[in-house]
Design a protein around this motif. Sequence first.
Motif, mmCIF file in Angstrom:
data_model
loop_
_atom_site.group_PDB
_atom_site.id
_atom_site.type_symbol
_atom_site.label_atom_id
_atom_site.label_comp_id
_atom_site.label_asym_id
_atom_site.label_seq_id
_atom_site.Cartn_x
_atom_site.Cartn_y
_atom_site.Cartn_z
ATOM 1 N N THR A 234 -6.111 -4.363 -34.265
ATOM 2 C CA THR A 234 -6.988 -3.263 -33.759
ATOM 3 C C THR A 234 -8.062 -3.944 -33.144
ATOM 4 O O THR A 234 -8.762 -4.817 -33.351
ATOM 5 C CB THR A 234 -7.359 -2.473 -34.648
ATOM 6 N N VAL A 235 -8.668 -3.279 -31.751
ATOM 7 C CA VAL A 235 -9.509 -3.744 -31.000
ATOM 8 C C VAL A 235 -10.404 -2.795 -31.032
ATOM 9 O O VAL A 235 -10.298 -1.535 -30.556
ATOM 10 C CB VAL A 235 -9.237 -4.580 -29.704
ATOM 11 N N SER A 236 -11.808 -2.681 -31.178
ATOM 12 C CA SER A 236 -12.946 -1.709 -30.856
ATOM 13 C C SER A 236 -13.924 -2.276 -29.621
ATOM 14 O O SER A 236 -14.167 -3.534 -29.589
ATOM 15 C CB SER A 236 -13.633 -1.466 -31.972
ATOM 16 N N LEU A 237 -13.836 -1.356 -28.538
ATOM 17 C CA LEU A 237 -14.813 -1.830 -27.578
ATOM 18 C C LEU A 237 -15.929 -0.774 -27.349
ATOM 19 O O LEU A 237 -15.699 0.507 -27.543
ATOM 20 C CB LEU A 237 -13.719 -1.507 -25.933
ATOM 21 N N ARG A 238 -17.200 -1.391 -27.174
ATOM 22 C CA ARG A 238 -18.293 -0.622 -27.129
ATOM 23 C C ARG A 238 -18.671 -0.712 -25.667
ATOM 24 O O ARG A 238 -19.077 -1.809 -25.091
ATOM 25 C CB ARG A 238 -19.511 -1.260 -27.978
ATOM 26 N N PRO A 239 -18.838 0.295 -24.949
ATOM 27 C CA PRO A 239 -18.946 0.308 -23.288
ATOM 28 C C PRO A 239 -20.513 0.057 -23.270
ATOM 29 O O PRO A 239 -21.318 0.583 -24.172
ATOM 30 C CB PRO A 239 -18.760 1.757 -22.963
ATOM 31 N N ARG A 240 -20.764 -0.282 -21.803
ATOM 32 C CA ARG A 240 -22.323 -0.565 -21.690
ATOM 33 C C ARG A 240 -22.620 0.932 -21.318
ATOM 34 O O ARG A 240 -21.982 1.695 -21.209
ATOM 35 C CB ARG A 240 -22.188 -1.350 -20.483
ATOM 36 N N ALA A 241 -24.024 1.133 -21.260
ATOM 37 C CA ALA A 241 -24.643 2.561 -21.103
ATOM 38 C C ALA A 241 -24.247 2.998 -19.928
ATOM 39 O O ALA A 241 -23.862 2.347 -18.792
ATOM 40 C CB ALA A 241 -26.109 2.482 -20.881
ATOM 41 N N GLY A 242 -23.229 4.342 -19.862
ATOM 42 C CA GLY A 242 -22.914 4.998 -18.503
ATOM 43 C C GLY A 242 -21.373 4.506 -18.196
ATOM 44 O O GLY A 242 -21.193 5.031 -17.125
ATOM 45 N N GLU B 60 -11.321 7.359 -28.205
ATOM 46 C CA GLU B 60 -13.148 7.538 -28.672
ATOM 47 C C GLU B 60 -13.135 7.482 -29.983
ATOM 48 O O GLU B 60 -12.707 8.661 -30.565
ATOM 49 C CB GLU B 60 -13.360 8.257 -27.426
ATOM 50 N N HIS B 61 -13.899 6.781 -30.727
ATOM 51 C CA HIS B 61 -14.438 6.983 -31.895
ATOM 52 C C HIS B 61 -15.724 6.409 -32.201
ATOM 53 O O HIS B 61 -16.154 5.321 -32.060
ATOM 54 C CB HIS B 61 -13.442 6.368 -33.001
ATOM 55 N N ASN B 62 -16.819 7.535 -32.302
ATOM 56 C CA ASN B 62 -18.069 7.045 -32.816
ATOM 57 C C ASN B 62 -18.720 6.112 -31.829
ATOM 58 O O ASN B 62 -19.438 5.304 -31.948
ATOM 59 C CB ASN B 62 -18.250 6.377 -34.259
ATOM 60 N N GLY B 63 -18.393 6.774 -30.444
ATOM 61 C CA GLY B 63 -19.030 6.059 -29.470
ATOM 62 C C GLY B 63 -18.214 4.607 -28.711
ATOM 63 O O GLY B 63 -18.774 4.034 -28.047
ATOM 64 N N GLN B 64 -17.265 4.310 -29.493
ATOM 65 C CA GLN B 64 -16.239 3.058 -29.292
ATOM 66 C C GLN B 64 -15.095 3.574 -29.088
ATOM 67 O O GLN B 64 -14.416 4.549 -29.203
ATOM 68 C CB GLN B 64 -16.392 2.003 -30.323
ATOM 69 N N TRP B 65 -14.154 2.773 -28.024
ATOM 70 C CA TRP B 65 -12.896 2.949 -27.811
ATOM 71 C C TRP B 65 -12.005 1.949 -28.806
ATOM 72 O O TRP B 65 -12.194 0.734 -28.706
ATOM 73 C CB TRP B 65 -12.757 2.757 -26.293
ATOM 74 N N VAL B 66 -11.134 2.618 -29.428
ATOM 75 C CA VAL B 66 -10.307 1.818 -30.398
ATOM 76 C C VAL B 66 -8.737 1.954 -30.152
ATOM 77 O O VAL B 66 -8.501 2.973 -29.718
ATOM 78 C CB VAL B 66 -10.639 2.307 -31.853
ATOM 79 N N MET B 67 -8.137 0.737 -29.972
ATOM 80 C CA MET B 67 -6.691 0.663 -29.862
ATOM 81 C C MET B 67 -5.987 -0.122 -30.623
ATOM 82 O O MET B 67 -6.727 -1.212 -30.948
ATOM 83 C CB MET B 67 -6.309 0.471 -28.313
ATOM 84 N N ASP B 68 -4.561 0.174 -31.022
ATOM 85 C CA ASP B 68 -3.973 -0.829 -31.577
ATOM 86 C C ASP B 68 -2.767 -1.669 -30.776
ATOM 87 O O ASP B 68 -2.510 -1.140 -29.574
ATOM 88 C CB ASP B 68 -3.122 -0.455 -32.655
ATOM 89 N N ARG C 10 -7.692 -8.569 -20.298
ATOM 90 C CA ARG C 10 -8.004 -7.306 -19.704
ATOM 91 C C ARG C 10 -9.455 -6.898 -20.182
ATOM 92 O O ARG C 10 -10.376 -6.415 -19.336
ATOM 93 C CB ARG C 10 -7.327 -5.983 -20.422
ATOM 94 N N ILE C 11 -9.940 -7.424 -21.262
ATOM 95 C CA ILE C 11 -11.444 -7.168 -21.819
ATOM 96 C C ILE C 11 -12.155 -8.151 -20.795
ATOM 97 O O ILE C 11 -13.081 -7.651 -20.428
ATOM 98 C CB ILE C 11 -11.423 -7.517 -23.240
ATOM 99 N N THR C 12 -11.861 -9.397 -20.619
ATOM 100 C CA THR C 12 -12.409 -10.227 -19.865
ATOM 101 C C THR C 12 -12.721 -9.702 -18.182
ATOM 102 O O THR C 12 -13.892 -9.643 -17.721
ATOM 103 C CB THR C 12 -11.897 -11.612 -19.768
ATOM 104 N N ALA C 13 -11.697 -9.051 -17.934
ATOM 105 C CA ALA C 13 -11.802 -8.232 -16.640
ATOM 106 C C ALA C 13 -12.772 -7.261 -16.418
ATOM 107 O O ALA C 13 -13.308 -6.809 -15.444
ATOM 108 C CB ALA C 13 -10.347 -8.088 -16.091
ATOM 109 N N ASP D 91 -18.074 -6.277 -17.104
ATOM 110 C CA ASP D 91 -19.094 -5.369 -16.443
ATOM 111 C C ASP D 91 -19.346 -4.044 -17.222
ATOM 112 O O ASP D 91 -20.515 -3.523 -17.260
ATOM 113 C CB ASP D 91 -19.154 -5.166 -15.155
ATOM 114 N N GLN D 92 -18.349 -3.636 -17.770
ATOM 115 C CA GLN D 92 -18.235 -2.267 -18.436
ATOM 116 C C GLN D 92 -18.473 -2.359 -19.698
ATOM 117 O O GLN D 92 -18.735 -1.480 -20.498
ATOM 118 C CB GLN D 92 -17.100 -1.624 -18.138
ATOM 119 N N ILE D 93 -18.163 -3.615 -20.561
ATOM 120 C CA ILE D 93 -18.174 -3.514 -22.023
ATOM 121 C C ILE D 93 -19.525 -4.340 -22.558
ATOM 122 O O ILE D 93 -19.501 -5.523 -22.003
ATOM 123 C CB ILE D 93 -16.583 -4.334 -22.480
#
Length: 296
Positions: free
Chosen positions: A224-232, A246-254, A266-269, A272-274
């Motif tokens: 499972t990965v959880s991603l916390r976006p930068r503001a906006g 989306e879950h509690n302000g984070q994006w979660v996927m298996d 994909r996360i590295t690419a 700027d957004q994460i």
Amino acid sequence: MTILTLSHLTKRYGPRTALGDVSLSVSAGERVALLGHNGAGKSTLMKLVLGLIHADGGEVAIAGHAPGSPVARALTAYLPENAAFHPALTGREQIRHFLRLRGEPVSKAEELLERVGLGDAARRRIGTYSKGMRQRVGLAQALIGAPRLMILDEPTSGLDPVSRREFYTLLDELAAHGTAILLSSHALSEVEARTDRIVILSKGCKVTEGTLGDLRTEAALPLTVSLRPRAGQGADVAARFPEAKEHNGQWVMDFAQAQKHDVLGRITAAADQIEDFDIHPPSLDDIYAHISSKAA
């Protein structure tokens, strides 16, 4: 050096098979966790190792000696889940009694009680002890004679979080000095980080064994990965990872183990957004539930 060997061990109670053809070994300095639901055969296995009951088939050897023999008893220590002692005795008196039974100098009582964190309570009556303190008395008696094999049944029952951490630190020290440790526990989060190998029993049979990594590979559960976006940047992250929720302000996927490098790319690419991300492998609780359900 192998300290404990179980070869095709079988035990029946009338028509019921409590253990069926179980083989297992524990080497010097190895910490092995024995997992299974109530009735899986853990207690029966421990009683056979301790020589309290006899097998209907197979063999048990403790450093080459039969369970229950004088040599095997001298090499083995046991801590039950609910250690019971005479409430009128002090901790010091109780340990001195056990030292006499083992032919050890009674002067070692204070050192043993200090080692398990009961130095300040050594002269208090055990009837005033909490369950966790009584468990520490049990651990102190298990340390008498520098055992080569320790059998521990739910050893952290009644201990607070700090005491549990201290207990496992003590087990690490014993293993480092060559003590073989076999323990059963329902506290899987503890076992996950503090044992070398895991054995899972179900209905009296050994269904699997190996390191946590081995069991993760066998279960093949997703990460499972959880991603916390930068503001906006939430909308951009959602667009880049449409399979995430989306879950509690984070994006979660298996995702599957085989996809890990692709997901990291994909996360590295999307750096700027994460703002931050975490990858969570399946826990031992998840793995145990998955393997046990398949064996049911």
